[in-house]
Design a protein around this motif. Sequence first.
Motif, PDB file in Angstrom:
ATOM      1  N   ALA A   1     -19.228 -12.458   5.265  1.00  0.00           N
ATOM      2  CA  ALA A   1     -18.458 -10.968   4.085  1.00  0.00           C
ATOM      3  C   ALA A   1     -17.087 -11.345   4.037  1.00  0.00           C
ATOM      4  CB  ALA A   1     -18.707  -9.559   5.294  1.00  0.00           C
ATOM      5  N   ALA A   2     -16.076 -11.989   4.503  1.00  0.00           N
ATOM      6  CA  ALA A   2     -14.847 -12.302   4.512  1.00  0.00           C
ATOM      7  C   ALA A   2     -14.032 -10.595   4.164  1.00  0.00           C
ATOM      8  CB  ALA A   2     -14.342 -13.160   3.276  1.00  0.00           C
ATOM      9  N   ASP A   3     -13.410  -9.950   3.200  1.00  0.00           N
ATOM     10  CA  ASP A   3     -12.997  -9.344   3.694  1.00  0.00           C
ATOM     11  C   ASP A   3     -13.393  -7.777   3.510  1.00  0.00           C
ATOM     12  OD1 ASP A   3     -13.186  -9.548   0.789  1.00  0.00           O
ATOM     13  OD2 ASP A   3     -11.021  -9.652   0.159  1.00  0.00           O
ATOM     14  N   GLY A   4     -14.914  -7.683   3.096  1.00  0.00           N
ATOM     15  CA  GLY A   4     -15.457  -6.369   3.161  1.00  0.00           C
ATOM     16  C   GLY A   4     -16.196  -7.000   1.142  1.00  0.00           C
ATOM     17  N   ASN A   5     -14.894  -6.671   0.511  1.00  0.00           N
ATOM     18  CA  ASN A   5     -15.410  -6.618  -1.056  1.00  0.00           C
ATOM     19  C   ASN A   5     -16.611  -7.577  -1.004  1.00  0.00           C
ATOM     20  OD1 ASN A   5     -15.527  -5.417  -3.191  1.00  0.00           O
ATOM     21  ND2 ASN A   5     -13.586  -7.139  -4.439  1.00  0.00           N
ATOM     22  N   GLY A   6     -17.324  -6.427  -2.501  1.00  0.00           N
ATOM     23  CA  GLY A   6     -18.876  -7.191  -2.589  1.00  0.00           C
ATOM     24  C   GLY A   6     -19.084  -6.556  -4.761  1.00  0.00           C
ATOM     25  N   ALA A   7     -20.660  -6.959  -5.117  1.00  0.00           N
ATOM     26  CA  ALA A   7     -20.602  -6.571  -5.841  1.00  0.00           C
ATOM     27  C   ALA A   7     -20.503  -4.940  -6.605  1.00  0.00           C
ATOM     28  CB  ALA A   7     -22.366  -6.945  -6.088  1.00  0.00           C
ATOM     29  N   CYS A   8     -20.301  -4.283  -5.254  1.00  0.00           N
ATOM     30  CA  CYS A   8     -20.460  -3.017  -5.647  1.00  0.00           C
ATOM     31  C   CYS A   8     -18.463  -2.904  -5.999  1.00  0.00           C
ATOM     32  CB  CYS A   8     -20.759  -1.576  -4.850  1.00  0.00           C
ATOM     33  SG  CYS A   8     -22.722  -1.964  -3.973  1.00  0.00           S
ATOM     34  N   LEU A   9     -17.893  -3.354  -6.392  1.00  0.00           N
ATOM     35  CA  LEU A   9     -16.526  -4.036  -6.213  1.00  0.00           C
ATOM     36  C   LEU A   9     -15.513  -1.966  -5.714  1.00  0.00           C
ATOM     37  CD1 LEU A   9     -16.297  -4.329  -9.841  1.00  0.00           C
ATOM     38  CD2 LEU A   9     -16.117  -4.957  -7.930  1.00  0.00           C
ATOM     39  N   PHE A  10     -15.881  -2.305  -4.266  1.00  0.00           N
ATOM     40  CA  PHE A  10     -15.189  -0.729  -3.774  1.00  0.00           C
ATOM     41  C   PHE A  10     -14.044  -1.166  -2.655  1.00  0.00           C
ATOM     42  CE2 PHE A  10     -19.637   1.009  -2.100  1.00  0.00           C
ATOM     43  CZ  PHE A  10     -19.367   2.022  -3.468  1.00  0.00           C
ATOM     44  N   GLY A  11     -13.852  -2.815  -2.953  1.00  0.00           N
ATOM     45  CA  GLY A  11     -11.958  -3.426  -2.644  1.00  0.00           C
ATOM     46  C   GLY A  11     -12.591  -3.688  -1.425  1.00  0.00           C
ATOM     47  N   PRO A  12     -11.543  -4.338  -0.339  1.00  0.00           N
ATOM     48  CA  PRO A  12     -11.141  -4.706   0.705  1.00  0.00           C
ATOM     49  C   PRO A  12     -11.317  -3.311   1.396  1.00  0.00           C
ATOM     50  CG  PRO A  12      -9.316  -6.211  -0.811  1.00  0.00           C
ATOM     51  CD  PRO A  12      -9.961  -4.718  -1.479  1.00  0.00           C
ATOM     52  N   SER A  13     -12.289  -4.044   2.705  1.00  0.00           N
ATOM     53  CA  SER A  13     -11.936  -2.849   3.792  1.00  0.00           C
ATOM     54  C   SER A  13     -12.183  -3.755   5.330  1.00  0.00           C
ATOM     55  CB  SER A  13     -13.681  -2.796   4.017  1.00  0.00           C
ATOM     56  OG  SER A  13     -13.436  -1.301   4.439  1.00  0.00           O
ATOM     57  N   ASP A  14     -11.504  -2.793   6.020  1.00  0.00           N
ATOM     58  CA  ASP A  14     -11.655  -2.767   7.802  1.00  0.00           C
ATOM     59  C   ASP A  14     -12.163  -3.481   8.747  1.00  0.00           C
ATOM     60  OD1 ASP A  14      -8.904  -4.091   7.194  1.00  0.00           O
ATOM     61  OD2 ASP A  14      -7.744  -1.286   7.958  1.00  0.00           O
ATOM     62  N   ASP A  15     -13.378  -2.074   7.949  1.00  0.00           N
ATOM     63  CA  ASP A  15     -14.828  -1.638   8.235  1.00  0.00           C
ATOM     64  C   ASP A  15     -15.981  -2.955   7.749  1.00  0.00           C
ATOM     65  OD1 ASP A  15     -16.732  -0.813   9.876  1.00  0.00           O
ATOM     66  OD2 ASP A  15     -16.954   1.222   8.584  1.00  0.00           O
ATOM     67  N   LEU A  16     -16.255  -4.096   8.857  1.00  0.00           N
ATOM     68  CA  LEU A  16     -17.503  -4.730   8.343  1.00  0.00           C
ATOM     69  C   LEU A  16     -18.625  -4.392   8.215  1.00  0.00           C
ATOM     70  CD1 LEU A  16     -15.033  -8.209   8.623  1.00  0.00           C
ATOM     71  CD2 LEU A  16     -15.887  -6.771   6.346  1.00  0.00           C
TER      72      LEU A  16
ATOM     73  N   GLU B   1     -30.984  -2.084  -7.760  1.00  0.00           N
ATOM     74  CA  GLU B   1     -31.096  -1.393  -8.755  1.00  0.00           C
ATOM     75  C   GLU B   1     -30.327  -0.813  -9.788  1.00  0.00           C
ATOM     76  OE1 GLU B   1     -34.706   2.216  -9.554  1.00  0.00           O
ATOM     77  OE2 GLU B   1     -33.870   1.994  -7.741  1.00  0.00           O
ATOM     78  N   SER B   2     -29.713  -1.850 -10.054  1.00  0.00           N
ATOM     79  CA  SER B   2     -28.332  -2.085 -10.655  1.00  0.00           C
ATOM     80  C   SER B   2     -27.208  -0.978 -10.512  1.00  0.00           C
ATOM     81  CB  SER B   2     -28.839  -0.669 -11.783  1.00  0.00           C
ATOM     82  OG  SER B   2     -28.024  -2.163 -13.614  1.00  0.00           O
ATOM     83  N   SER B   3     -27.343  -1.216  -9.455  1.00  0.00           N
ATOM     84  CA  SER B   3     -25.711  -0.096  -8.309  1.00  0.00           C
ATOM     85  C   SER B   3     -26.491   0.762  -7.296  1.00  0.00           C
ATOM     86  CB  SER B   3     -24.647  -0.743  -8.701  1.00  0.00           C
ATOM     87  OG  SER B   3     -24.566   0.737  -9.917  1.00  0.00           O
ATOM     88  N   ARG B   4     -27.129   1.596  -7.665  1.00  0.00           N
ATOM     89  CA  ARG B   4     -27.920   2.768  -7.209  1.00  0.00           C
ATOM     90  C   ARG B   4     -27.391   3.086  -5.681  1.00  0.00           C
ATOM     91  NH1 ARG B   4     -32.969   5.668 -10.915  1.00  0.00           N
ATOM     92  NH2 ARG B   4     -31.575   6.324 -12.741  1.00  0.00           N
ATOM     93  N   ALA B   5     -27.602   1.664  -5.213  1.00  0.00           N
ATOM     94  CA  ALA B   5     -28.053   0.887  -3.978  1.00  0.00           C
ATOM     95  C   ALA B   5     -26.564   1.724  -3.062  1.00  0.00           C
ATOM     96  CB  ALA B   5     -28.483   0.218  -3.205  1.00  0.00           C
TER      97      ALA B   5
END
Length: 322
Positions: A137-152, A163-167
Amino acid sequence: MHTARQAARQRRRRHRLMLGTAVILTAAGVLFCLVTAMLPGPEARAGAGAGARAGAGVAAPAATRMGATPPAPTSPAPPAAGSPAAATPSATATATTAAAPPPAAKKTPPAASTPAPSAGRIRPDTSYKGVATAYAAADGNGACLFGPSDDLMIAAMNTTDYESSRACGAYVRVRAANGASITVRITNECPLPCAPGQLDLSEQAFAKLAELKVGRIPITWSLVSPRTSDTLSLRYKTGSSAYWCGIQVIDHRNPVARLEVRTSQGWRKLPRTDYNYFLSADGGGCGGAIRITDIYGEQLTVDGTALLPNVAQPTRVQFAAH
């Protein structure tokens, strides 16, 4: 001479008689006019008849009855100020965000007669079967674009259930066959060949259920509404302006079902992209009040959000736990 005097007296009597007659006729005419004027006309008699019919049991229209209450206006009321509790800034908030006061907000509980909107395929009180795999997961960012996170403790959802980001932002409880379990937050998408029901867990989360070398395990998982002290935040996408904007919800306890902006025509629902932003393609509502609804039907109305691209702006509210 005697005859002349008699003729003169007769003329004077006739003159007085004619004058008296004229006075009498004039007085009679005046009296007749006065009596006629005091009598009710046909319109008054007709009105009296209509009033008698209404009094007999025919109700007057609601709009004309005394004491009738006019219908309430349908335009939305301005949001009231929210709780004075201090907000906790998002991990990605800048110094500018910390210095600015949190936007005012209010909560609107779901109406008992209104069915709660669904966020999509993932529903409360439902158990799903699938498999769990692992990814770095690297820095925790992903397709949802929440940004980096310390919580992995995070996961990528298969494309079907994503479903097109509904999850995005949903918390799910994952259980392995050996009895181990872990709660993860959806921050990414797992594309094909990930199958429906499959979760691609961060290596840190997978290790809580089984050894990484196993690689793949059967699981069941379900939506949860966890305890949290965080308040949700809002962020405008890079490039947003008064003519186009994207809006993202961050740190929400429950999945977001709908986001609306207030325009001069009322509340307007914005479409959601697969990268987890709600878009106003013509700029309508950008920089104004925002109303967010979760899958349980609870609404949070936030006012005073500045049109600042790529800045997480904390609010004072959070969805209720379920």
